[in-house]
Design a protein around this motif. Structure first.
Motif, PDB file in Angstrom:
ATOM      1  N   HIS A  25       0.847  -1.185   0.000  1.00 40.24           N
ATOM      2  CA  HIS A  25       0.000   0.000   0.000  1.00 40.24           C
ATOM      3  C   HIS A  25       0.889   1.244   0.000  1.00 40.24           C
ATOM      4  O   HIS A  25       2.105   1.143   0.025  1.00 40.24           O
ATOM      5  CB  HIS A  25      -0.932  -0.014   1.223  1.00 40.24           C
ATOM      6  N   ASN A  26       0.264   2.400  -0.038  1.00 44.73           N
ATOM      7  CA  ASN A  26       1.024   3.645  -0.150  1.00 44.73           C
ATOM      8  C   ASN A  26       0.978   4.513   1.112  1.00 44.73           C
ATOM      9  O   ASN A  26       1.148   5.712   1.038  1.00 44.73           O
ATOM     10  CB  ASN A  26       0.551   4.448  -1.360  1.00 44.73           C
ATOM     11  N   ASN A  53      -5.571   5.874  -0.875  1.00 47.87           N
ATOM     12  CA  ASN A  53      -5.893   6.913  -1.845  1.00 47.87           C
ATOM     13  C   ASN A  53      -6.561   8.090  -1.149  1.00 47.87           C
ATOM     14  O   ASN A  53      -6.177   9.245  -1.338  1.00 47.87           O
ATOM     15  CB  ASN A  53      -6.808   6.347  -2.934  1.00 47.87           C
ATOM     16  N   GLU A  54      -7.544   7.803  -0.333  1.00 51.77           N
ATOM     17  CA  GLU A  54      -8.268   8.873   0.350  1.00 51.77           C
ATOM     18  C   GLU A  54      -7.356   9.641   1.302  1.00 51.77           C
ATOM     19  O   GLU A  54      -7.487  10.858   1.446  1.00 51.77           O
ATOM     20  CB  GLU A  54      -9.461   8.290   1.102  1.00 51.77           C
ATOM     21  N   ALA A  55      -6.437   8.951   1.945  1.00 53.94           N
ATOM     22  CA  ALA A  55      -5.510   9.619   2.864  1.00 53.94           C
ATOM     23  C   ALA A  55      -4.589  10.587   2.111  1.00 53.94           C
ATOM     24  O   ALA A  55      -4.340  11.706   2.574  1.00 53.94           O
ATOM     25  CB  ALA A  55      -4.689   8.589   3.631  1.00 53.94           C
ATOM     26  N   TRP A  56      -4.069  10.173   0.954  1.00 57.76           N
ATOM     27  CA  TRP A  56      -3.217  11.058   0.161  1.00 57.76           C
ATOM     28  C   TRP A  56      -4.006  12.272  -0.325  1.00 57.76           C
ATOM     29  O   TRP A  56      -3.516  13.403  -0.293  1.00 57.76           O
ATOM     30  CB  TRP A  56      -2.610  10.310  -1.021  1.00 57.76           C
ATOM     31  N   VAL A  70       1.808  18.386   6.169  1.00 57.99           N
ATOM     32  CA  VAL A  70       1.670  17.094   6.830  1.00 57.99           C
ATOM     33  C   VAL A  70       1.896  15.964   5.833  1.00 57.99           C
ATOM     34  O   VAL A  70       1.839  16.166   4.628  1.00 57.99           O
ATOM     35  CB  VAL A  70       0.281  16.952   7.490  1.00 57.99           C
ATOM     36  N   GLY A  71       2.139  14.761   6.335  1.00 59.07           N
ATOM     37  CA  GLY A  71       2.342  13.595   5.489  1.00 59.07           C
ATOM     38  C   GLY A  71       1.062  12.802   5.282  1.00 59.07           C
ATOM     39  O   GLY A  71       0.025  13.106   5.866  1.00 59.07           O
ATOM     40  N   PRO A  72       1.115  11.765   4.452  1.00 57.05           N
ATOM     41  CA  PRO A  72      -0.083  10.992   4.120  1.00 57.05           C
ATOM     42  C   PRO A  72      -0.694  10.244   5.300  1.00 57.05           C
ATOM     43  O   PRO A  72      -1.905  10.049   5.342  1.00 57.05           O
ATOM     44  CB  PRO A  72       0.388  10.029   3.027  1.00 57.05           C
ATOM     45  N   THR A  73       0.110   9.837   6.270  1.00 57.24           N
ATOM     46  CA  THR A  73      -0.491   9.192   7.435  1.00 57.24           C
ATOM     47  C   THR A  73      -1.284  10.213   8.264  1.00 57.24           C
ATOM     48  O   THR A  73      -2.260   9.845   8.912  1.00 57.24           O
ATOM     49  CB  THR A  73       0.569   8.484   8.301  1.00 57.24           C
ATOM     50  N   CYS A  74      -0.903  11.467   8.179  1.00 56.18           N
ATOM     51  CA  CYS A  74      -1.700  12.512   8.828  1.00 56.18           C
ATOM     52  C   CYS A  74      -3.009  12.715   8.071  1.00 56.18           C
ATOM     53  O   CYS A  74      -4.036  13.028   8.678  1.00 56.18           O
ATOM     54  CB  CYS A  74      -0.933  13.819   8.891  1.00 56.18           C
ATOM     55  N   ALA A 121      -2.884   6.537  -4.758  1.00 51.81           N
ATOM     56  CA  ALA A 121      -3.168   7.966  -4.693  1.00 51.81           C
ATOM     57  C   ALA A 121      -3.257   8.582  -6.069  1.00 51.81           C
ATOM     58  O   ALA A 121      -2.637   8.138  -7.017  1.00 51.81           O
ATOM     59  CB  ALA A 121      -2.071   8.675  -3.892  1.00 51.81           C
ATOM     60  N   THR A 122      -4.052   9.617  -6.138  1.00 50.31           N
ATOM     61  CA  THR A 122      -4.167  10.364  -7.389  1.00 50.31           C
ATOM     62  C   THR A 122      -3.781  11.787  -7.164  1.00 50.31           C
ATOM     63  O   THR A 122      -3.655  12.246  -6.079  1.00 50.31           O
ATOM     64  CB  THR A 122      -5.621  10.310  -7.915  1.00 50.31           C
TER      65      THR A 122
END
Length: 122
Positions: A25-26, A53-56, A70-74, A121-122
């Motif tokens: 996963h990303n 995807n939604e997180a990114w 912030v980063g993608p986990t945020c 992610a898009t």
């Protein structure tokens, strides 16, 4: 509350009697495929899963609007906080941003070729 990525959610799987299978996963930092030895799952009252995807997407929206890198986990953290806020109106919700986007500049599209082309992610 715990947050896990939907492609690697061992605690969520355990809690819901699901067969666990780690998939690439990303969201690096979430979903390593195992629970750490210092995880005391009995202390976790709820587990929620998010889509990478939604997180990114949420991370990028937050950066654009708030100008906080912030980063993608945020982004994942924000998604869950927003869900919680819908059911706990007139309550204060506190969260911690634990990641920064500078580490993801070369991955801004969320593409991880070394993991079989994970590009949620898009």
């Amino acid at each position: 509350m715990a947050i896990e990525v939907n492609k690697s959610a061992p605690l969520y799987s355990e809690r819901n009697n699901l067969t666990f299978e780690h998939r690439p996963h990303n969201l690096m930092g979430l979903g390593g495929g195992v629970l750490s030895t210092n995880t005391v799952s009995a202390l976790v009252d709820e587990v929620r899963v998010v889509d990478g995807n939604e997180a990114w997407v949420r991370m990028k929206q937050f950066i654009e609007h708030e100008r906080v890198p912030v980063g993608p986990t945020c982004g994942a953290n924000l998604l869950v906080c927003e869900e919680v806020a819908l059911t706990h109106q007139k309550k204060n919700i506190v969260t911690v941003f634990f990641d920064s986007s500078w580490k993801y500049a070369s991955r801004w599209d969320g593409f991880y070729p070394e993991y079989g082309g994970v590009d949620d992610a898009t």
